[in-house]
Design a protein around this motif. Structure first.
Motif, PDB file in Angstrom:
ATOM      1  N   GLN A 177      78.785  89.465  23.294  1.00 13.46           N
ATOM      2  CA  GLN A 177      78.408  88.069  23.091  1.00 13.46           C
ATOM      3  C   GLN A 177      77.911  87.445  24.396  1.00 13.46           C
ATOM      4  O   GLN A 177      76.953  86.663  24.396  1.00 13.46           O
ATOM      5  N   TYR A 184      74.411  88.367  24.984  1.00  9.57           N
ATOM      6  CA  TYR A 184      73.525  87.576  24.124  1.00  9.57           C
ATOM      7  C   TYR A 184      73.264  86.203  24.740  1.00  9.57           C
ATOM      8  O   TYR A 184      72.118  85.729  24.786  1.00  9.57           O
ATOM      9  N   GLY A 215      69.968  87.773  25.636  1.00  7.13           N
ATOM     10  CA  GLY A 215      69.458  88.013  24.290  1.00  7.13           C
ATOM     11  C   GLY A 215      68.860  86.813  23.595  1.00  7.13           C
ATOM     12  O   GLY A 215      67.785  86.905  22.985  1.00  7.13           O
ATOM     13  N   MET A 256      66.686  87.850  20.403  1.00 10.50           N
ATOM     14  CA  MET A 256      67.751  88.699  19.864  1.00 10.50           C
ATOM     15  C   MET A 256      68.583  87.920  18.846  1.00 10.50           C
ATOM     16  O   MET A 256      68.869  86.742  19.029  1.00 10.50           O
TER      17      MET A 256
END
Length: 209
Positions: free
Chosen positions: A95, A98, A102, A107
């Motif tokens: 996480q 991300y 991301g 993403m």
């Protein structure tokens, strides 16, 4: 691929009321706490009044914390704070990747919210650290500073009052940093204000593909 929007009732009335009181109380605690520790003899608020406001806000937040504990004890909201040992470190690291890279490169969120998941792993760990570690420490140390006769005089030749004051300030600083991050993460959604609306009306928007 077409996507459809759905809503989940994430925030019941008791939780929204608790959140509102907690937010206002913590903001007042941060402002008055910084003012008292600024080192300036004269500030925007007279020191005595500032201390009374700080203590009042602390009492409200402490009582409100009991609402949080009791609410999580008797409602289904407690399921969102259960940590599973499987991939204990891998999930929050995924996480974090991300958040750091991301989401800026298209993403998909690795742990989208659903009826079974109100927090992604990183949020869950952070909330547990704050609500079950930092907040209790800030409350206990705050009570100690209000009633110094309850504090041990010395701990390993170190003043008990000093230890209590440092703990209180350190946990207050930790909660302040969490609040800033919390506000930033809350702005990540369908729109910058979407998650803030959710905590007001109780409904959180999700997108199904």
């Amino acid at each position: 691929m077409n996507s459809t929007e759905d809503k989940i009732y994430f925030y019941p009335v008791w939780l929204r009321i608790w959140h509102g009181i907690n937010a206002l109380g913590i903001i007042l605690l941060i402002v008055t706490g910084i003012t008292m520790n600024s080192g300036f003899e004269k500030g925007l608020i007279e020191f005595g009044l500032n201390m009374k406001l700080h203590n009042f806000a602390g009492a409200i937040v402490s009582l409100n914390y009991l609402v949080f504990l009791f609410g999580n004890l008797i409602t289904s909201n407690k399921k969102f704070y259960i940590v599973k040992p499987r991939n204990f470190l891998k999930r929050p690291m995924k996480q974090a990747y991300y958040y750091a890279w991301g989401m800026f490169h298209g993403m998909q969120a690795p742990y989208p919210l659903s009826e079974k998941r109100k927090f992604n792993p990183l949020q869950k760990y952070a909330y547990i650290m704050v609500m079950y570690f930092a907040v209790p420490l800030v409350i206990v140390s705050g009570i100690g500073l209000m009633f110094p006769e309850l504090i041990f005089n010395q701990v390993y030749d170190i003043s008990g009052v000093l230890i209590t004051a440092v703990t209180h300030s350190a946990m207050g600083f930790f909660i302040s940093i969490f609040l800033i991050i919390h506000l930033y993460v809350a702005s990540i959604g369908k729109s910058p204000l979407d998650n803030f609306r959710s905590i007001v009306n109780g409904w959180h928007h999700i997108t199904k593909k």
